[in-house]
Design a protein around this motif. Structure first.
Motif, PDB file in Angstrom:
ATOM      1  N   ASP A  43       0.832  -1.199   0.000  1.00 41.53           N
ATOM      2  CA  ASP A  43       0.000   0.000   0.000  1.00 41.53           C
ATOM      3  C   ASP A  43       0.873   1.257   0.000  1.00 41.53           C
ATOM      4  O   ASP A  43       0.495   2.280  -0.579  1.00 41.53           O
ATOM      5  CB  ASP A  43      -0.984   0.009   1.177  1.00 41.53           C
ATOM      6  CG  ASP A  43      -2.257   0.768   0.828  1.00 41.53           C
ATOM      7  OD1 ASP A  43      -2.859   0.450  -0.221  1.00 41.53           O
ATOM      8  OD2 ASP A  43      -2.655   1.672   1.574  1.00 41.53           O
ATOM      9  N   PHE A  46       1.607   1.746  -3.481  1.00 42.82           N
ATOM     10  CA  PHE A  46       0.392   2.249  -4.139  1.00 42.82           C
ATOM     11  C   PHE A  46       0.194   3.741  -3.872  1.00 42.82           C
ATOM     12  O   PHE A  46      -0.126   4.513  -4.797  1.00 42.82           O
ATOM     13  CB  PHE A  46      -0.843   1.460  -3.674  1.00 42.82           C
ATOM     14  CG  PHE A  46      -2.124   2.109  -4.125  1.00 42.82           C
ATOM     15  CD1 PHE A  46      -2.584   1.938  -5.420  1.00 42.82           C
ATOM     16  CD2 PHE A  46      -2.841   2.940  -3.264  1.00 42.82           C
ATOM     17  CE1 PHE A  46      -3.736   2.587  -5.859  1.00 42.82           C
ATOM     18  CE2 PHE A  46      -3.992   3.589  -3.692  1.00 42.82           C
ATOM     19  CZ  PHE A  46      -4.436   3.411  -4.988  1.00 42.82           C
ATOM     20  N   LEU A  50      -0.294   6.674  -6.427  1.00 39.88           N
ATOM     21  CA  LEU A  50      -1.503   7.509  -6.426  1.00 39.88           C
ATOM     22  C   LEU A  50      -1.118   8.990  -6.382  1.00 39.88           C
ATOM     23  O   LEU A  50      -1.746   9.825  -7.043  1.00 39.88           O
ATOM     24  CB  LEU A  50      -2.388   7.148  -5.228  1.00 39.88           C
ATOM     25  CG  LEU A  50      -3.770   7.806  -5.190  1.00 39.88           C
ATOM     26  CD1 LEU A  50      -4.644   7.336  -6.354  1.00 39.88           C
ATOM     27  CD2 LEU A  50      -4.482   7.517  -3.862  1.00 39.88           C
ATOM     28  N   TYR A 105      -2.446  -1.987 -10.719  1.00 37.77           N
ATOM     29  CA  TYR A 105      -3.127  -0.770 -10.258  1.00 37.77           C
ATOM     30  C   TYR A 105      -2.332   0.457 -10.720  1.00 37.77           C
ATOM     31  O   TYR A 105      -2.898   1.447 -11.190  1.00 37.77           O
ATOM     32  CB  TYR A 105      -3.267  -0.800  -8.730  1.00 37.77           C
ATOM     33  CG  TYR A 105      -4.519  -0.128  -8.169  1.00 37.77           C
ATOM     34  CD1 TYR A 105      -5.209   0.863  -8.874  1.00 37.77           C
ATOM     35  CD2 TYR A 105      -5.009  -0.492  -6.911  1.00 37.77           C
ATOM     36  CE1 TYR A 105      -6.353   1.467  -8.334  1.00 37.77           C
ATOM     37  CE2 TYR A 105      -6.150   0.108  -6.375  1.00 37.77           C
ATOM     38  CZ  TYR A 105      -6.809   1.084  -7.092  1.00 37.77           C
ATOM     39  OH  TYR A 105      -7.928   1.678  -6.553  1.00 37.77           O
ATOM     40  N   TYR A 131     -11.826   2.910   0.157  1.00 39.51           N
ATOM     41  CA  TYR A 131     -11.049   2.772   1.399  1.00 39.51           C
ATOM     42  C   TYR A 131     -11.856   3.218   2.612  1.00 39.51           C
ATOM     43  O   TYR A 131     -11.788   2.593   3.668  1.00 39.51           O
ATOM     44  CB  TYR A 131      -9.726   3.536   1.288  1.00 39.51           C
ATOM     45  CG  TYR A 131      -8.548   2.574   1.346  1.00 39.51           C
ATOM     46  CD1 TYR A 131      -8.563   1.396   0.615  1.00 39.51           C
ATOM     47  CD2 TYR A 131      -7.434   2.820   2.148  1.00 39.51           C
ATOM     48  CE1 TYR A 131      -7.519   0.496   0.674  1.00 39.51           C
ATOM     49  CE2 TYR A 131      -6.375   1.926   2.221  1.00 39.51           C
ATOM     50  CZ  TYR A 131      -6.424   0.766   1.490  1.00 39.51           C
ATOM     51  OH  TYR A 131      -5.387  -0.125   1.575  1.00 39.51           O
ATOM     52  N   GLU A 192      -9.439  -2.784  -6.239  1.00 43.48           N
ATOM     53  CA  GLU A 192      -9.530  -2.732  -4.778  1.00 43.48           C
ATOM     54  C   GLU A 192      -9.723  -4.134  -4.194  1.00 43.48           C
ATOM     55  O   GLU A 192      -9.055  -4.503  -3.236  1.00 43.48           O
ATOM     56  CB  GLU A 192     -10.660  -1.796  -4.347  1.00 43.48           C
ATOM     57  CG  GLU A 192     -10.337  -0.314  -4.575  1.00 43.48           C
ATOM     58  CD  GLU A 192      -9.231   0.210  -3.670  1.00 43.48           C
ATOM     59  OE1 GLU A 192      -9.128  -0.235  -2.511  1.00 43.48           O
ATOM     60  OE2 GLU A 192      -8.457   1.065  -4.129  1.00 43.48           O
ATOM     61  N   PHE A 195      -6.587  -6.130  -4.471  1.00 47.53           N
ATOM     62  CA  PHE A 195      -5.536  -5.698  -3.537  1.00 47.53           C
ATOM     63  C   PHE A 195      -5.680  -6.408  -2.179  1.00 47.53           C
ATOM     64  O   PHE A 195      -4.705  -6.898  -1.610  1.00 47.53           O
ATOM     65  CB  PHE A 195      -5.614  -4.173  -3.360  1.00 47.53           C
ATOM     66  CG  PHE A 195      -4.285  -3.528  -3.083  1.00 47.53           C
ATOM     67  CD1 PHE A 195      -3.490  -3.072  -4.124  1.00 47.53           C
ATOM     68  CD2 PHE A 195      -3.818  -3.372  -1.782  1.00 47.53           C
ATOM     69  CE1 PHE A 195      -2.258  -2.479  -3.867  1.00 47.53           C
ATOM     70  CE2 PHE A 195      -2.587  -2.777  -1.523  1.00 47.53           C
ATOM     71  CZ  PHE A 195      -1.809  -2.326  -2.573  1.00 47.53           C
TER      72      PHE A 195
HETATM   73  C1  HMH Z   1      -5.393  -0.017  -2.428  1.00 46.46           C
HETATM   74  N1  HMH Z   1      -6.838   1.925  -2.269  1.00 46.46           N
HETATM   75  C2  HMH Z   1      -5.731   1.310  -1.877  1.00 46.46           C
HETATM   76  N2  HMH Z   1      -4.891   1.876  -0.995  1.00 46.46           N
HETATM   77  C3  HMH Z   1      -5.163   3.100  -0.496  1.00 46.46           C
HETATM   78  N3  HMH Z   1      -4.298   3.650   0.399  1.00 46.46           N
HETATM   79  C4  HMH Z   1      -6.333   3.762  -0.886  1.00 46.46           C
HETATM   80  C5  HMH Z   1      -7.152   3.133  -1.791  1.00 46.46           C
HETATM   81  C6  HMH Z   1      -6.709   5.114  -0.342  1.00 46.46           C
HETATM   82  O1  HMH Z   1      -5.729   6.033  -0.525  1.00 46.46           O
END
Ligand code: HMH
Length: 205
Positions: A43, A46, A50, A105, A131, A192, A195
């Protein structure tokens, strides 16, 4: 079409994105340690991906959406530091390779750089909304995970997600390709759930 419609039209896909055995085990304190460690490291990767996506989205956000997109990007920078603190406490290495789902992702996010703004802002909303719902379902969480659960269930995070919802709905009024919006919403929801599955699988094999 608006954000409520997207969730309402795909209840099963959305439920899979926001309810998972991983979260149930966080709630009851029965999560295998390797699953937790895998989730944390993946994460972290990730969130870095993001942030890259969100910074680019900020550059093309319309004036009314700038505040929420910029605030969220700032929050992701702080979140990376928060992950680093957790990792240090657990003596966990963060410079690990992306697992397949994390990489998939990341590629979805890169693809969104080329998508029209309404598609991209709706995808960001879906990511964060997932989330919020996921961790809310795990609340208050077993003692070991309580701080983590709180991180994504505090009122500030819910307000942020609501701000994204408003930005997405403003954009969706002018979206000329609702089909692309819906397809991308489904892609995010499926990522999601994948994950959670990836993280839990690391703890059960
Ligand atoms: C996989 N989805 C995932 N990780 C996160 N931290 C978020 C959403 C929200 O930022």
């Amino acid at each position: 079409m608006n954000t409520d419609d997207l969730i309402a039209r795909h209840p099963a896909v959305w439920a899979a994105a926001t309810n998972h055995a991983f979260l149930e085990r966080v709630r009851t304190g029965t999560l295998p340690e390797p699953a937790f460690r895998t989730w944390l490291a993946q994460d972290y990767l990730f969130v870095g991906d993001l942030l890259v996506f969100q910074a680019r989205l900020l550059a093309r956000s319309p004036r009314p959406a700038q505040a929420v997109v910029a605030a969220g990007a700032g929050a992701l920078v702080a979140e990376l530091a928060w992950f680093e603190e957790h990792a240090q406490r657990l003596s966990l290495k963060l410079d690990v390779p992306r697992k397949d789902t994390t990489e998939a992702y990341r590629r979805l996010l890169v693809r969104l750089d080329q998508s029209p703004y309404p598609v991209a802002i709706t995808a960001l909303w879906a990511t964060e909304r997932a989330y919020l719902e996921a961790w809310s379902g795990a609340a208050p969480g077993a003692a070991a995970y309580r701080e983590l659960v709180e991180h994504w269930t505090v009122p500030e995070f819910a307000e942020y997600v609501d701000g994204l919802r408003q930005a997405a709905n403003a954009a969706l009024q002018r979206a000329d390709d609702p089909r692309a919006v819906e397809d991308t919403f489904l892609d995010v929801a499926r990522m999601e759930s994948a994950f959670w599955k990836m993280a839990l699988a690391a703890g059960t094999t």
